[in-house]
Write a protein that holds these residues in place. Sequence first.
Motif, PDB file in Angstrom:
ATOM      1  N   MET A 188       0.844  -1.246   0.119  1.00 13.92           N
ATOM      2  CA  MET A 188      -0.194   0.014  -0.034  1.00 13.92           C
ATOM      3  C   MET A 188       0.853   1.227   0.049  1.00 13.92           C
ATOM      4  SD  MET A 188      -2.804   1.720   0.029  1.00 13.92           S
ATOM      5  CE  MET A 188      -3.945   0.511  -0.102  1.00 13.92           C
ATOM      6  N   HIS A 207      -6.200  -2.965   0.552  1.00 20.11           N
ATOM      7  CA  HIS A 207      -7.579  -1.958   1.053  1.00 20.11           C
ATOM      8  C   HIS A 207      -8.068  -2.807   1.902  1.00 20.11           C
ATOM      9  CE1 HIS A 207      -6.310  -0.163  -2.766  1.00 20.11           C
ATOM     10  NE2 HIS A 207      -6.629   0.802  -2.096  1.00 20.11           N
ATOM     11  N   ALA A 220     -10.504  -0.720  -5.775  1.00 19.07           N
ATOM     12  CA  ALA A 220     -10.046  -0.574  -4.450  1.00 19.07           C
ATOM     13  C   ALA A 220     -11.155  -1.208  -3.291  1.00 19.07           C
ATOM     14  CB  ALA A 220      -9.978   0.810  -4.053  1.00 19.07           C
ATOM     15  N   GLU A 237     -10.007   5.956   1.012  1.00 20.71           N
ATOM     16  CA  GLU A 237      -9.138   6.201   1.962  1.00 20.71           C
ATOM     17  C   GLU A 237      -9.032   7.426   2.738  1.00 20.71           C
ATOM     18  OE1 GLU A 237      -5.959   6.610  -1.113  1.00 20.71           O
ATOM     19  OE2 GLU A 237      -6.095   4.377  -1.489  1.00 20.71           O
TER      20      GLU A 237
END
Length: 325
Positions: free
Chosen positions: A82, A158, A224, A296
């Motif tokens: 990530m 994720h 994601a 995010e």
Amino acid sequence: MKPLSLLLASSVLFGASAAAAAPQVVVSIKPIHSLVASIMQGVGEPALIVEGAASPHTFTMRPSNARAVEAADMVFWMGPGMEAFLEKPLAALASDATVVELDDAEGLTRLPFREGGAFEAHDHADHSHGEAGHDHAHQEGEEGDDHDHHQHGQFDTHLWLDPMNAKAMAAAIEQALSAADPANAESYAANLEELNGKIDSLDREIAETLAPVKHKPFVVFHDAYQYFEAHYGVRVVGSVTVSPEVMPGAERVKEIHRKVEELGAACVFAEPQFEPKLIQVVTEGTEARSGTLDPEGASLTEGPNLYFDLMRSIAASLKGCLSGT
């Protein structure tokens, strides 16, 4: 860089001399910063590296970030899959810190990259933190000491978008903090118990929110969301790009435009950090609506509530766009 196992084994020896003050903690990205902040409530406040609307996919370390990492007692990150930007700075600057890699937390469900069809083929060698593919096979309960079995870049990172993964990471956070700071271990444990209850309530709330629209297909900017998709049973049918740091070419955009029509996608979702005009091109001349998803927390305020705001925001955006309201 002290391994967590050594820290756990030696925590009793350090207990007598442990200071009442919390350790100096640095966290890479907003979703896990929120979990760490929840566990540390009433004890201390962790610092965040990727602030504001920045994305870990395109982030560049600043001198202030480097100083924070160098001064840290503990660093929490997902791992190089990530936050590739953080791998070398951790090795160079965090030699005296306990570094906790949360994609190794015990009890996580990990999903492989999806490939083919409406998802681009994923080049694991070139894009270690991109995603793609379409395979819902779960790898249940892979533990941290199976680290060699799942090489970095081989699974979607994720992980927090499955609330059960968030609970698994929160448990690892509490364990690491309690080992490093036994004087405050009771507070960390109590905060973990409270956090778990809140995540369970959130999970039930989101399932109820999505129930009326979970059967409707949609396309995302980049792939994601498969943890969210697999947990709640919603229907992601394609992604515009495999990796958000690599913008799709004209042929890829045309291909997705065709897929939106062929698959009858109800919505195509942008992300706040990336170019929204692509979504307009993809949906032009189709019946698909457009929306925004924020995996995010780029548009959200950091802190203990961010994880809950992030998950509710995704659910609300899906429901709003897919229901046409």
